[in-house]
Design an enzyme around this catalytic site. Structure first.
Site, PDB file in Angstrom:
ATOM      1  NE  ARG A 239      -3.451   2.009   3.131  1.00 49.18           N
ATOM      2  CZ  ARG A 239      -4.587   2.496   2.659  1.00 49.18           C
ATOM      3  NH1 ARG A 239      -5.166   1.919   1.610  1.00 49.18           N
ATOM      4  NH2 ARG A 239      -5.168   3.538   3.195  1.00 49.18           N
ATOM      5  CE1 TYR A 283      -3.960   2.584 -10.259  1.00 48.41           C
ATOM      6  CE2 TYR A 283      -4.016   2.062 -12.599  1.00 48.41           C
ATOM      7  CZ  TYR A 283      -3.796   1.677 -11.286  1.00 48.41           C
ATOM      8  OH  TYR A 283      -3.400   0.390 -11.018  1.00 48.41           O
TER       9      TYR A 283
END
Length: 290
Positions: A239, A283
């Site tokens: 993460r 993204y």
């Protein structure tokens, strides 16, 4: 006699406190080290005063012990002397009112892009386990999801045609996924996923049941041990790696926060600042495996 007291204390911890084996060993080591110090300065453990404890902590610091080690010793000695006081082996607890030093938290460690590439270049195999493990690790790095979020995903939360996953919590999030993760998920769902009793959770164990948090951690550890980055890797490491690599490549910090699900105050609500299309654009532009 002294060894008996330490042994009784450790037995008490074993029976009454849910402590790991490593923690118990740390208590044992810290207390014996302190007792050796007392022997050197000619003080019995039952005659220890607050000043003795403080002098010992100063002694540890002079020897170059880290703040974390000193803090752990304080915890060990407080537990030991609290036990002695509770069992009426001493009249006063010398550690009472001694505060545990605060340990400065180190920032989470992330893998480099090269290490992630090495990790995801491992031959996972084409069996049920390999396809699942590849898809799981690709998705964790592709999205920055928490382990609790990834193991709770349902089949309907994944849209491979449009390339996104939906996190259904207090505040729904739509997170894009790149081509590598899409391919890995498609292979897993079509060829490797074998559900039991109609189980609809995305990631399953080899019995066809929902994958647990512990199971996810074991999978991560199994493969990251192969690349040996020099530090323990957890789902949170992936993460952190996701966030760090996006930001290093120039992604808007607010878009990254939105993908990670971080909350902001009402005046700077991320949903009002960044549209879903902006997030998708960010993204595709900045994720190394988009």
């Amino acid at each position: 006699m002294l060894n008996n007291v330490v042994g009784e204390f450790l037995d008490f911890l074993t029976k009454n406190k849910k402590l790991s084996k490593n923690t118990l060993e740390s208590y044992n080591r810290d207390i014996k080290q302190f007792l050796n110090y007392l022997e050197e300065i000619g003080i019995n453990y039952y005659n220890v005063k607050k000043s003795t404890i403080l002098n010992y902590l100063y002694y540890l610091k002079k020897k170059g012990k880290s703040q974390a080690t000193v803090s752990r010793n304080v915890s060990s000695l407080k537990a030991f002397y609290h036990y002695l006081f509770m069992k009426k082996k001493i009249e006063e607890d010398p550690t009472y009112m001694i505060n545990t030093p605060k340990v400065e938290k180190k920032p989470p460690t992330a893998l480099t892009v090269e290490q992630v590439d090495m990790l995801l270049s491992i031959d996972f195999g084409n069996d049920e386990k390999g396809l699942r493990d590849k898809a799981l690790i690709e998705l964790l790095y592709a999205t920055g999801l928490k382990v609790s979020e990834v193991i709770s995903l349902k089949l309907e939360d994944v849209n491979l045609s449009y390339g996104y996953v939906v996190i259904r919590s207090n505040k729904e999030r739509v997170i894009p996924i790149g081509s590598h993760a899409i391919e890995a998920l498609k292979n897993y769902i079509e060829k490797g996923r074998k559900a039991k009793n109609g189980e609809n959770t995305l990631f399953l164990n080899l019995r066809g049941e929902k994958l647990t948090r512990q199971g996810c951690w074991k999978i991560i550890r199994e493969y990251t041990d192969k690349i040996n980055p020099g530090f323990p890797v957890t789902p949170n490491t992936l993460r952190q790696s996701f966030a760090q690599h996006m930001l290093q490549n120039g992604a808007d910090i607010r878009a990254v926060q939105e993908m990670l699900g971080y909350q902001t105050d009402l005046n700077t609500n991320l949903l009002s600042l960044i549209s879903k299309s902006k997030i998708k654009e960010v993204y595709n532009k900045f994720h190394p495996r988009a």
